[in-house]
Each structure stands twice: as structure tokens, then as C-alpha cells.
Enzyme design. Sequence first.
Site, PDB file in Angstrom:
ATOM      1  N   CYS A  42      33.606  -1.466 -21.193  1.00  0.00           N
ATOM      2  CA  CYS A  42      33.496  -2.757 -21.880  1.00  0.00           C
ATOM      3  C   CYS A  42      33.273  -3.847 -20.827  1.00  0.00           C
ATOM      4  CB  CYS A  42      34.763  -3.055 -22.676  1.00  0.00           C
ATOM      5  SG  CYS A  42      34.638  -4.596 -23.631  1.00  0.00           S
ATOM      6  N   ASP A  44      34.602  -6.631 -20.752  1.00  0.00           N
ATOM      7  CA  ASP A  44      35.836  -7.405 -20.593  1.00  0.00           C
ATOM      8  C   ASP A  44      36.240  -7.518 -19.118  1.00  0.00           C
ATOM      9  OD1 ASP A  44      38.731  -8.076 -20.541  1.00  0.00           O
ATOM     10  OD2 ASP A  44      38.580  -7.843 -22.717  1.00  0.00           O
ATOM     11  N   ARG A  46      38.940  -7.965 -17.784  1.00  0.00           N
ATOM     12  CA  ARG A  46      40.236  -7.368 -17.412  1.00  0.00           C
ATOM     13  C   ARG A  46      40.162  -5.869 -17.175  1.00  0.00           C
ATOM     14  NH1 ARG A  46      43.000  -9.642 -22.686  1.00  0.00           N
ATOM     15  NH2 ARG A  46      40.981  -8.860 -23.401  1.00  0.00           N
ATOM     16  N   HIS A  98      39.143  -0.114 -24.192  1.00  0.00           N
ATOM     17  CA  HIS A  98      40.489  -0.634 -23.911  1.00  0.00           C
ATOM     18  C   HIS A  98      41.123  -1.189 -25.173  1.00  0.00           C
ATOM     19  CE1 HIS A  98      39.330  -4.966 -24.031  1.00  0.00           C
ATOM     20  NE2 HIS A  98      38.154  -4.432 -23.818  1.00  0.00           N
ATOM     21  N   CYS A 101      40.585  -4.823 -27.734  1.00  0.00           N
ATOM     22  CA  CYS A 101      39.211  -5.190 -27.357  1.00  0.00           C
ATOM     23  C   CYS A 101      38.672  -6.268 -28.311  1.00  0.00           C
ATOM     24  CB  CYS A 101      38.327  -3.937 -27.411  1.00  0.00           C
ATOM     25  SG  CYS A 101      36.588  -4.259 -27.024  1.00  0.00           S
TER      26      CYS A 101
HETATM   27 CO    CO Z   1      36.481  -5.034 -24.850  1.00  0.00          CO
END
Ligand code: CO
Length: 217
Positions: A42, A44, A46, A98, A101
Site C-alpha cells: 500500500c 500508506d 506508515r 495493512h 487501511c
Molecule cells: Co493502506
Amino acid sequence: MKSYEKLLLANKAWSQEKQAADPGFFEQLALGQKPEFLWIGCSDSRVPAEIIVNAKPGEIFIHRNIANQMIATDFNCLSVLQYAVDVLQIKHIIVCGHYNCGGIKAALSKQSPSLVITNKWLMHLKHIYRLYKNEIDALPTEEERVNRLVELNIIEQAQILAHTSIVQAAWHRHERPMIHGWVYGLSDGLLNSLITLHPDTEIDPLYQYDFQTEAAL
Ligand code: CO
């Protein structure tokens, strides 16, 4: 100092540190790459692939998008997959999603009129939700529903990878790569395995390429 200037400064320090610890580090890397892993994760911020598995530059070939999807009509995903499998000859593909999400959360909500392009990317996740609607809707909280779709999406993406001609041809000819579906916990920093597909995995006939017929033609 501006935020982006900090990045450039940090890069300079990082480069010097690496040079000091291993004088041939960059010269060696510049010669070429031979990563063993393709990571589909992803976007993302993090879930930075190399950092969470403590990998060094050169170890992982990476593709990231919203909600770690492998879309069979997306030339970006497909080009990365083809290059990784056919040229780099990677041994493992890791699909890493994750919990919590944002892409999955958005897919479980109404479409946003201001995100007409993003909606189209999220549409595929809505299709997966509809496949497992009964199971997901039976969960008592929104958090659990989101997290279950996070898991089911990872499993689904691993299977979609196995449905591609690129993976099936590599399984047939080279008995690689293995496909792994992993989920990452934002609150504990830990990865857990949800699915592993070996090159001898029986694929749903609906998605199978018929290599025997191809050879006979
Ligand atoms: Co995500």
C-alpha cells in the site's frame, strides 16, 4: 529550513554514513540489481517496505499503490510484475496490506464526488467486498469489518497474481515465484502471513492458461 530541504540534508548524511561504513557500497549497487523479492504494498506512508523488514537497497523490487492491488488491466502493475518475474527472475512476490487501511475504509463507504479518479481504483475493492458481504457484514464493529476486508483483499490479490499469464508461465517453466500475502499491524509493527501460493498450486480452471494446448499448436 523547509521540510523538503531536510530531506536533501538527510540524504547527504545517509550517503556519507553508508560510504564510511562500506566504501564500495554505492559502486557495487551501481553495477546492477538482483533482488529476490517483488513487494506489492500500500502507498500508506506508515508501511515503508524496506524499513519494516530491515532490508537494504538492492534487496526488494517495489510497487506500491492504494490498497496494494494487482489490477490485471493496469500497465503499471503489469510492467512491474513482468520485469520482476521475467528479467529479474525474482523468487518471491509479497503482497503486503495493512490493518486500518484508508483505501479499504473508503471502499466500504459511499463514493466521494471529489475523488472521481480514485473511486475507480477503489471500485475493485468494492467488488471483493461484495464477494464476502455476508461474512463482513456479520462483524459487529466498523474496525473489524475494515480489517477483515483488508485481509480478504490481500488473499484476493495473491490469487489475482496467480491468475496472470506472467505468473502462470513462470510457474510452468521455472517453478517460481512463490506468492505470499502478508498483513501489517500499524499498532504493533508486526507482519503476519495470511496466504502462501506455491508454483504447484492448483488454479481455478476458469483462470488457467492451457500450456499443453499451446505447445501442441
Ligand atoms: Co493502506
